[in-house]
Each structure stands twice: as C-alpha cells, then as structure tokens.
Design a protein around this motif. Structure first.
Motif, PDB file in Angstrom:
ATOM      1  N   LEU A 148       0.824  -1.209   0.000  1.00 12.98           N
ATOM      2  CA  LEU A 148       0.000   0.000   0.000  1.00 12.98           C
ATOM      3  C   LEU A 148       0.865   1.269   0.000  1.00 12.98           C
ATOM      4  O   LEU A 148       0.498   2.268  -0.616  1.00 12.98           O
ATOM      5  N   GLN A 149       2.026   1.222   0.678  1.00  8.30           N
ATOM      6  CA  GLN A 149       2.919   2.393   0.623  1.00  8.30           C
ATOM      7  C   GLN A 149       3.441   2.588  -0.797  1.00  8.30           C
ATOM      8  O   GLN A 149       3.487   3.710  -1.304  1.00  8.30           O
ATOM      9  N   PHE A 150       3.846   1.502  -1.431  1.00 10.66           N
ATOM     10  CA  PHE A 150       4.291   1.576  -2.823  1.00 10.66           C
ATOM     11  C   PHE A 150       3.190   2.168  -3.716  1.00 10.66           C
ATOM     12  O   PHE A 150       3.448   3.035  -4.552  1.00 10.66           O
ATOM     13  N   THR A 151       1.958   1.725  -3.495  1.00  9.37           N
ATOM     14  CA  THR A 151       0.831   2.235  -4.278  1.00  9.37           C
ATOM     15  C   THR A 151       0.623   3.726  -4.028  1.00  9.37           C
ATOM     16  O   THR A 151       0.407   4.503  -4.968  1.00  9.37           O
ATOM     17  N   GLY A 152       0.712   4.124  -2.756  1.00 11.47           N
ATOM     18  CA  GLY A 152       0.546   5.535  -2.415  1.00 11.47           C
ATOM     19  C   GLY A 152       1.614   6.416  -3.021  1.00 11.47           C
ATOM     20  O   GLY A 152       1.361   7.572  -3.391  1.00 11.47           O
ATOM     21  N   MET A 153       2.836   5.896  -3.155  1.00 10.09           N
ATOM     22  CA  MET A 153       3.926   6.647  -3.784  1.00 10.09           C
ATOM     23  C   MET A 153       3.733   6.746  -5.294  1.00 10.09           C
ATOM     24  O   MET A 153       4.077   7.753  -5.921  1.00 10.09           O
ATOM     25  N   LEU A 154       3.172   5.676  -5.885  1.00 11.61           N
ATOM     26  CA  LEU A 154       3.068   5.587  -7.345  1.00 11.61           C
ATOM     27  C   LEU A 154       1.883   6.380  -7.899  1.00 11.61           C
ATOM     28  O   LEU A 154       1.962   6.931  -9.003  1.00 11.61           O
ATOM     29  N   ILE A 155       0.793   6.444  -7.145  1.00 14.98           N
ATOM     30  CA  ILE A 155      -0.432   7.080  -7.643  1.00 14.98           C
ATOM     31  C   ILE A 155      -0.206   8.507  -8.150  1.00 14.98           C
ATOM     32  O   ILE A 155      -0.642   8.851  -9.252  1.00 14.98           O
ATOM     33  N   PRO A 208      -1.237  12.561 -11.852  1.00 15.71           N
ATOM     34  CA  PRO A 208      -0.767  13.710 -11.081  1.00 15.71           C
ATOM     35  C   PRO A 208      -1.829  14.742 -10.709  1.00 15.71           C
ATOM     36  O   PRO A 208      -1.506  15.800 -10.191  1.00 15.71           O
ATOM     37  N   GLY A 209      -3.115  14.443 -10.956  1.00 14.19           N
ATOM     38  CA  GLY A 209      -4.165  15.365 -10.547  1.00 14.19           C
ATOM     39  C   GLY A 209      -4.197  15.524  -9.041  1.00 14.19           C
ATOM     40  O   GLY A 209      -3.747  14.653  -8.285  1.00 14.19           O
ATOM     41  N   LEU A 210      -4.753  16.627  -8.569  1.00 21.91           N
ATOM     42  CA  LEU A 210      -4.706  16.968  -7.147  1.00 21.91           C
ATOM     43  C   LEU A 210      -5.442  15.940  -6.292  1.00 21.91           C
ATOM     44  O   LEU A 210      -4.946  15.545  -5.226  1.00 21.91           O
ATOM     45  N   ILE A 211      -6.606  15.485  -6.742  1.00 23.66           N
ATOM     46  CA  ILE A 211      -7.378  14.502  -5.961  1.00 23.66           C
ATOM     47  C   ILE A 211      -6.590  13.212  -5.805  1.00 23.66           C
ATOM     48  O   ILE A 211      -6.502  12.639  -4.706  1.00 23.66           O
ATOM     49  N   TRP A 212      -5.979  12.739  -6.899  1.00 22.32           N
ATOM     50  CA  TRP A 212      -5.189  11.510  -6.833  1.00 22.32           C
ATOM     51  C   TRP A 212      -3.958  11.707  -5.953  1.00 22.32           C
ATOM     52  O   TRP A 212      -3.537  10.785  -5.243  1.00 22.32           O
ATOM     53  N   THR A 213      -3.373  12.896  -5.997  1.00 20.08           N
ATOM     54  CA  THR A 213      -2.232  13.192  -5.132  1.00 20.08           C
ATOM     55  C   THR A 213      -2.636  13.097  -3.670  1.00 20.08           C
ATOM     56  O   THR A 213      -1.903  12.533  -2.843  1.00 20.08           O
TER      57      THR A 213
END
Length: 394
Positions: A290-297, A302-307
C-alpha cells in the motif's frame, strides 16, 4: 488494611501517563525536531535563500544524525543509560529547533539538523524502547500501537500550523513557535515516564525472555527496511515542494502533508489490529504494497485529488511499517527492545542519509522531483518482494 480497590485505578493512571509521555516525546522529537522541516522547506527556499540541492543535503545531515543515534541505541544495553540519553534528547530537540530560526548560515543549519536527528533517534528508539519495556513488563503488549500515535500527530500538527500561519509570520518565527510548543510537550515527556525497572521480570513474576529470529531472516528484514527507508525519506522530504511545483500553489503542498499526518495519526493502532488478525509479516507485506501504491499514484495520475489519495495511503502505511517493525523488535527482544530497534534503524538510516541528498541533486539537475520519486518507487517495489520472501523463512 490496605485499600486494594485503589490499586487498579492507580495502575490505569500510570498507564495513561506513560503512554502520554511517549506520545508527547514523539510529537516533540519526531513531529517537531524532525518533520517540521518538510512543510518549512518551501518557506526557507523562498525567504531564507535555501537552494533545492541544499534542502536535500540538510535532510541528509538530519538523517546522518539519526543514523548515529541508531548506532548508539544498537550498542547500549544499560536501561539507566538509555533513560539519561532519552532525557538529553528532549533538551537537544528544543535547542536545535530554536536554533534553526536564529541563523541563515547553511553549515550551522546542517549542524543543527544533524543534532536534531540525534534527538529523533533518542525519541523513536530509546524513548519508544523505554515505553515498550514498561508496557511489556506490565503485560500491556496490546497497547504498543497507541504509543506511535505521536509520530502521525506530530506530522499533522506541524503541517497544520504552517498552513494556518504562513504569510502571517516570518519563517524564523515559525521555528520559535515550534520551540514554545515543544517546551510544553517536554513537561509530560520528562516527568511522566518513570525510571526503568531493571529486574528482568514482569509484574506477574515471569522472567522476560528474548526470542530472536534467525540471522538470515534479520539480514533480509534489514534490507527490506532499507527499501522502505528510501521511499519514506524521499517522499517526506520533498512531497510539499513537489506538490507546490506541479500545482503552482504553495497551499496544496502543506495540505498534502497534513493529509499524510492525518492518515498517520491512527495508523499505528489500525496496523496493530491488522497484525493481530493476519500476523506480523502478512500485515507488513500489506503495508509495503500500500505504501508503494501511495507513492506511485501521484506519478501515474498527477491530478490533485489523486495526489491527496496517494498521500493518505502513504501516511497510513509508512508510519505503520515503522510501528510494525519496531513492535516486532520489542516482541523478539522484550528485555532490550531498543537494541534490535537500533539495528533495524541503521538500515533505515543509511537510506535516509543517501536518498534525500541524491534526490536533491537529481531534482536540481532534472528541474523537478518526479524522477527521484519514480526511482524511490522502484526501490520500494523491491522491498515488497523481500517481505514476501520473508513470509516463507521466518
């Protein structure tokens, strides 16, 4: 005839005071002395003449201090000495925080960040080790996760403060206000953590016995933790500046860091519950993924909501990884938890020294933080594979 009815009440009061002391120490020595630098980085770049590469080097100096502190913690077995160094760390955290607002000399900043790293190690390794020892001795193992709330809370409140007062006070005054808050936190952190008991027995009269894992397990575990350290160090150092850069708005970076802290605050308790349900290594593997996913998203979208979503995932997992690893150390070595905690943190510390400095130089060369974050994602993915392998070699 003694009043036995009051004994449970007194024990509960002491338990709350010990946990509160640990939480306060983590907010001061981790949240303020260590992490306040992240939301402050853009302000110091704008108003104090701090360059992009210099920002990375200051983070590396801080992690070097943390590494040295971990080295000390890994080689101290005497509980009384750990207690003295923990209390010294509280004072160093305050001195280095106020010092950052008293100079604009890069090398003095570097020296202060180095010593604040030492104080962070005193808080996270020695202080946490003392709290763990008290909890394990009083047969309160299920409350280990509560202690680490201080890390996420510290991150959230420092980011919130910078967000609320940015533009209203100078960058120097930020550091002075952080110091004032730190002085208040130091009171319970100092007076509510009792001197350690060195008997080696819990309150039930049972001897506390260490159950160390195999050497091969430890080596793979340390390498996986190194990978997590790379991801953690790059994101926590540069996420505010990165978000500000891609959005062109200096408020969104602080909001992103607040989301990280808000997600991190309850994460340790949540991951402790997950570990009880799935087992320590399964919980750790899930946290790594999940940390890897959070870093990759934020890189893929790169939209603000996804960030913000990525920041929430990262905040809820990087702190979970730290708490799970350090809690596992306490369970493998209940008589001297800080010793294994220190060894694990050495691998984490090497990553924290090298990654921000390299990322700062790379970001200055490329003109953005994106390439550095992509590389750290790759290293984090390797860490996921190592934890998966550990599940079959415990």
């Amino acid at each position: 005839m003694p009043n036995t009815a009051s004994a449970p009440l007194l024990h509960n009061v002491q338990r709350v005071k010990v946990l509160s002391a640990g939480i306060a120490s983590l907010i001061l020595m981790i949240g303020i002395a260590r992490f306040a630098y992240t939301p402050m980085l853009p302000l110091m770049q704008q108003h104090a003449g701090l360059g992009v590469a210099q920002g990375g080097w200051l983070a590396a100096f801080n992690y070097a201090g943390y590494f040295c502190g971990a080295l000390i913690a890994a080689n101290i077995s005497d509980l009384a000495k750990k207690d003295r160094l923990y209390r010294l760390g509280l004072l160093v955290a305050l001195a280095t925080t106020v010092g950052l607002g008293l100079t604009q000399n890069f090398w003095l900043w570097g020296l202060l960040r180095f010593f604040s790293g030492l104080s962070s190690a005193a808080g996270l390794l020695l202080g946490s080790g003392l709290v763990m020892h008290w909890l394990l001795r009083h047969q309160l193992r299920s409350e280990l996760g509560i202690h680490f709330i201080g890390m996420g809370s510290g991150i959230f409140f420092t980011a919130l403060f910078v967000y609320l007062v940015a533009g209203q006070i100078s960058w120097q005054q930020h550091w002075f206000w952080f110091t004032a808050l730190g002085c208040l936190l130091a009171i319970p952190a100092w007076f509510w953590l009792p001197k350690p008991n060195t008997s080696g027995y819990n309150v039930g009269g049972e001897k506390m016995v260490d159950r160390p894992p195999s050497q091969q397990f430890l080596q793979t575990f340390m390498l996986a933790y190194f990978c997590a350290g790379v991801g953690y160090a790059v994101i926590t150092t540069f996420i505010v500046a990165h978000v500000n850069q891609i959005t062109g708005d200096h408020e969104y970076g602080s909001v992103t860091f607040m989301i990280i802290g808000l997600a991190a605050a309850p994460a340790c308790i949540i991951w402790d519950l997950v570990a009880r349900k799935l087992g320590n290594l399964n919980a750790l593997l899930l946290a790594f993924v999940l940390q890897f996913t959070g870093m990759l998203i934020p890189i893929l979208s790169p939209g603000l909501i996804w960030t913000f979503i990525g920041a929430g995932l990262f905040g809820g997992t990087f702190i979970g990884i730290v708490s799970l690893v350090l809690t596992m150390a306490g369970r493998y070595f209940p008589t001297r938890p800080a010793k294994m905690m220190g060894k694990m943190t050495l691998s984490y510390g090497v990553a924290q020294m090298a990654a921000p400095a390299a990322a700062g130089v790379l970001s200055q060369w490329s003109g953005s933080y994106q390439l550095s974050i992509i590389i750290s994602c790759g290293i984090m993915f390797l860490g996921c594979g190592l934890i998966y392998r550990l599940r079959h070699h415990e």
